[in-house]
Design a protein around this motif. Structure first.
Motif, short mmCIF file in Angstrom:
data_model
loop_
_atom_site.label_atom_id
_atom_site.label_comp_id
_atom_site.label_asym_id
_atom_site.label_seq_id
_atom_site.Cartn_x
_atom_site.Cartn_y
_atom_site.Cartn_z
N ALA A 2 -0.43 -30.25 41.13
CA ALA A 2 0.49 -29.13 40.94
C ALA A 2 1.90 -29.62 40.66
O ALA A 2 2.63 -29.05 39.84
CB ALA A 2 0.48 -28.23 42.18
N GLY A 3 2.29 -30.72 41.32
CA GLY A 3 3.61 -31.31 41.06
C GLY A 3 3.76 -31.81 39.64
O GLY A 3 4.82 -31.68 39.02
N LEU A 4 2.69 -32.42 39.11
CA LEU A 4 2.72 -32.88 37.71
C LEU A 4 2.90 -31.70 36.76
O LEU A 4 3.68 -31.76 35.81
CB LEU A 4 1.44 -33.62 37.37
CG LEU A 4 1.36 -35.08 37.73
CD1 LEU A 4 -0.04 -35.62 37.45
CD2 LEU A 4 2.37 -35.89 36.96
N VAL A 5 2.18 -30.63 37.04
CA VAL A 5 2.28 -29.45 36.17
C VAL A 5 3.69 -28.87 36.25
O VAL A 5 4.28 -28.51 35.22
CB VAL A 5 1.22 -28.40 36.56
CG1 VAL A 5 1.42 -27.11 35.78
CG2 VAL A 5 -0.18 -28.95 36.33
N LYS A 6 4.27 -28.80 37.42
CA LYS A 6 5.64 -28.27 37.57
C LYS A 6 6.67 -29.19 36.90
O LYS A 6 7.61 -28.73 36.27
CB LYS A 6 5.98 -28.11 39.04
CG LYS A 6 5.30 -26.94 39.69
CD LYS A 6 5.66 -26.83 41.15
CE LYS A 6 4.85 -25.74 41.82
NZ LYS A 6 5.07 -25.69 43.26
N ARG A 7 6.48 -30.50 37.05
CA ARG A 7 7.46 -31.44 36.51
C ARG A 7 7.49 -31.43 34.98
O ARG A 7 8.56 -31.44 34.37
CB ARG A 7 7.15 -32.86 36.99
CG ARG A 7 8.15 -33.88 36.46
CD ARG A 7 8.07 -35.23 37.08
NE ARG A 7 6.70 -35.65 37.32
CZ ARG A 7 6.32 -36.89 37.47
NH1 ARG A 7 7.20 -37.86 37.41
NH2 ARG A 7 5.07 -37.22 37.68
N TYR A 8 6.31 -31.40 34.33
CA TYR A 8 6.27 -31.46 32.87
C TYR A 8 6.33 -30.09 32.21
O TYR A 8 6.60 -30.01 31.02
CB TYR A 8 5.03 -32.23 32.41
CG TYR A 8 5.12 -33.70 32.72
CD1 TYR A 8 5.99 -34.51 32.02
CD2 TYR A 8 4.36 -34.27 33.73
CE1 TYR A 8 6.09 -35.86 32.30
CE2 TYR A 8 4.45 -35.61 34.02
CZ TYR A 8 5.32 -36.40 33.31
OH TYR A 8 5.42 -37.73 33.60
N ASP A 9 6.07 -29.02 32.95
CA ASP A 9 6.13 -27.65 32.43
C ASP A 9 5.46 -27.53 31.06
O ASP A 9 6.08 -27.16 30.07
CB ASP A 9 7.59 -27.20 32.35
CG ASP A 9 7.70 -25.71 32.05
OD1 ASP A 9 6.80 -24.95 32.45
OD2 ASP A 9 8.69 -25.33 31.38
N PRO A 10 4.15 -27.84 30.99
CA PRO A 10 3.46 -27.80 29.69
C PRO A 10 3.12 -26.37 29.27
O PRO A 10 3.08 -25.45 30.09
CB PRO A 10 2.19 -28.59 29.97
CG PRO A 10 1.92 -28.33 31.42
CD PRO A 10 3.27 -28.25 32.07
N ASP A 11 2.88 -26.20 27.97
CA ASP A 11 2.42 -24.92 27.44
C ASP A 11 0.93 -24.75 27.69
O ASP A 11 0.45 -23.63 27.87
CB ASP A 11 2.71 -24.84 25.94
CG ASP A 11 4.20 -24.94 25.65
OD1 ASP A 11 4.99 -24.32 26.39
OD2 ASP A 11 4.57 -25.67 24.71
N VAL A 12 0.20 -25.86 27.64
CA VAL A 12 -1.25 -25.83 27.84
C VAL A 12 -1.61 -26.92 28.85
O VAL A 12 -1.10 -28.03 28.77
CB VAL A 12 -2.01 -26.10 26.51
CG1 VAL A 12 -3.51 -26.13 26.73
CG2 VAL A 12 -1.64 -25.08 25.47
#
Length: 129
Positions: free
Chosen positions: A113-123
């Motif tokens: 979840a931290g990776l997803v929040k840090r990079y803020d990807p579209d997909v």
């Protein structure tokens, strides 16, 4: 100029790269030949070294054949390296994609979840969930 064993090896490497170059251009005929089109930069580098050596060993026609294959590979590869600046100047929208192999035994959900929040990807793609 070279020992006979090395000369034969150099000529074989040159001919292999020339045949692989031709096979890559014939990839529209069969999928197997298309596999040879993925290594054009490597063919270019090998031919860049080997073609002058064969030329200097008095096999001028083989050296010239290698240089023709070298130029054919250069024509295909060069725009991929020097054309990037022109492509980067376009105002096309950019898509950010994050692909994570989380493995089925992973229990550290906060790290993902931290990776997803840090990079803020579209997909987001999660493998082996």
């Amino acid at each position: 100029m070279f020992k006979p064993a090395y000369h034969s090896l150099i000529v074989l490497v040159l001919l292999g790269c020339v045949l692989a170059t031709l096979a890559g251009f014939a990839g529209g005929w069969h999928w197997f030949l298309d596999l040879f089109s993925h290594f054009r930069a490597q063919y270019f580098l090998v031919l860049f070294v080997v073609s002058p050596l064969v030329w200097l060993s008095r096999r001028r026609w083989l050296g010239a054949l290698g240089m023709v294959a070298l130029l054919a590979n250069l024509i295909v590869v060069a725009p991929l390296y020097w054309g990037a600046a022109a492509a980067a100047e376009t105002n096309a929208p950019k898509l950010k994609v994050l692909l994570i192999n989380v493995h089925t035994s992973n229990t550290d959900h906060q790290k993902v979840a931290g990776l997803v929040k840090r990079y803020d990807p579209d997909v987001v793609g999660l493998l082996e969930v």
